[in-house]
Design an enzyme around this catalytic site. Structure first.
Site, mmCIF file in Angstrom:
data_model
loop_
_atom_site.group_PDB
_atom_site.id
_atom_site.type_symbol
_atom_site.label_atom_id
_atom_site.label_comp_id
_atom_site.label_asym_id
_atom_site.label_seq_id
_atom_site.Cartn_x
_atom_site.Cartn_y
_atom_site.Cartn_z
ATOM 1 C CE LYS A 58 -7.802 -13.344 -2.505
ATOM 2 N NZ LYS A 58 -8.280 -13.508 -1.243
ATOM 3 C CE LYS A 118 -4.199 -1.893 1.569
ATOM 4 N NZ LYS A 118 -4.963 -2.218 3.050
ATOM 5 C CE LYS A 174 -13.457 -4.285 -1.473
ATOM 6 N NZ LYS A 174 -13.945 -4.410 -0.101
#
Ligand code: TRP
Length: 349
Positions: free
Chosen positions: A214, A112, A217
């Site tokens: 997978k 991040k 979002k």
């Protein structure tokens, strides 16, 4: 005494089929057998600066999705993280025992931080870039201490079991380390070391519709519980496939394995069998498979979607649920916080 189970989902948007099979449906089963706490991590969501205008509606949608999926406020303690001020205080206290080095080495932090700084290379040595950076692009300290906050979520209820996906295992490992460290530093046996929940069998991995990996979002390959019929059908019909089996009993490529994995989650065994046979004798038409898949997904999601919409419109019910949850969660959190203050030597006059 029942063991304590706790888990949370960050308030960053709607839940998808992966969240449903990977988390929600398991939470629903667990609430009967454990003293369970399920919450919405809105403070964690702040680490990536959500629009203040939509933060609350994100909290509300996850809350509604919890309830629509079957979490029962009479059985579980369902709450919003920011309703528990004890969490913020204990976060400060626990941070005194957390090293900035170990925080900076956390995988999720590095990922991040790289994003916040706009670094595209995956160089592992971003520490110097963080320290040397000017203030335009900064990595916020909340992001650095994300694992402390998550550890507090868990430790403040002295939870034993924390059902989380693979991507959260490092955070859970850190939580165990912090618990051990606290116990050792003060010579107490206070915090249990929480473990992931083992459901037995292979972990469920819900694939996305884009042929690999997978459902997630940020991957943009999701089927949301709230997707309307038309949208959902369109997404499934557009799922990536291949040119079809070229010879009987050929191995499947990843996009096709993924479609079958989804089919196995939502369809009856004879339906799966039918398409498997069709694949093996090369008579399969992917369009037919997708049509069936879309209808079977809709059988799962439609009743949930209808409940979500009903619940979302019932503000009185939602506020009753969170008030009740906050009361129960605060009772447990306040007790831990009082103990921790005492253990650390903070005394009242
Ligand atoms: N970090 C978790 C995630 O992104 C969410 C979370 C926050 C959590 N606090 C937690 C999960 C405590 C389990 C327990 O998925």
């Amino acid at each position: 005494m029942k063991e304590i189970v706790l888990s949370g989902i960050r308030a960053t948007g709607q839940l998808h089929l992966g969240n449903y099979y990977g988390a929600l449906s398991k939470f629903v089963k667990m609430q009967n057998d454990y003293n369970s706490y399920f919450f919405i991590a809105d403070l964690h969501a702040l680490t990536t600066h959500p629009d203040p205008k939509i933060l609350h509606s994100n909290v509300k949608s996850i809350l509604s999705e919890y309830l629509a999926a079957g979490l029962d406020p009479e059985k579980s303690t369902i709450f919003v993280q920011s309703d528990i001020p004890e969490i913020a205080e204990m976060y400060l206290l626990l941070n005194m025992h957390v090293g900035i080095g170990e925080l900076m080495r956390t995988t999720s932090f590095k990922d991040k931080a790289r994003k916040q700084l706009g670094i595209t290379s995956d160089s592992d040595n971003i520490e110097s870039e963080i320290i040397g950076n000017d203030s335009n692009k900064r990595v916020n300290a909340g992001l650095l201490t994300y694992p402390t906050l998550m550890a507090v979520d868990i430790l403040i209820h002295r939870a034993h079991k924390v059902p989380v996906g693979k991507d959260q295992e490092q955070h859970l490992e850190m939580t165990r380390r912090f618990a051990r460290r606290f116990n050792a530093f003060y010579g107490v046996d206070y915090f249990p070391e929480p473990t992931n929940f083992d459901f037995g069998g292979a972990p469920i991995k819900v694939p996305g519709l884009d042929g690999s990996g997978k459902m997630g979002k940020s991957e943009g390959n999701c089927i949301y519980l709230l997707d309307e019929d038309k949208v959902l059908r369109k997404k499934v019909m557009r799922a990536v496939t291949d040119e079809g089996p070229q010879a009987p009993n050929s191995p499947m490529t990843e996009p096709i394995v993924n479609l079958f994995t989804l089919l196995e989650l939502v369809s009856a065994p004879d339906v799966v069998e039918h398409f498997r046979n069709a694949y093996n004798d090369c008579s399969i038409r992917y369009g037919d498979l997708k049509k069936q898949l879309a209808e079977d997904i809709l059988k799962v999601t439609t009743p949930i979607r209808e409940r979500i919409l009903d619940i979302q419109n019932d503000d009185a019910y939602l506020s009753r649920v969170v008030r009740m949850g906050a009361e129960k969660a605060r009772e447990s959190a306040a007790k831990t916080l009082a103990d921790v203050r005492e253990i650390m030597g903070i005394k009242k006059f």
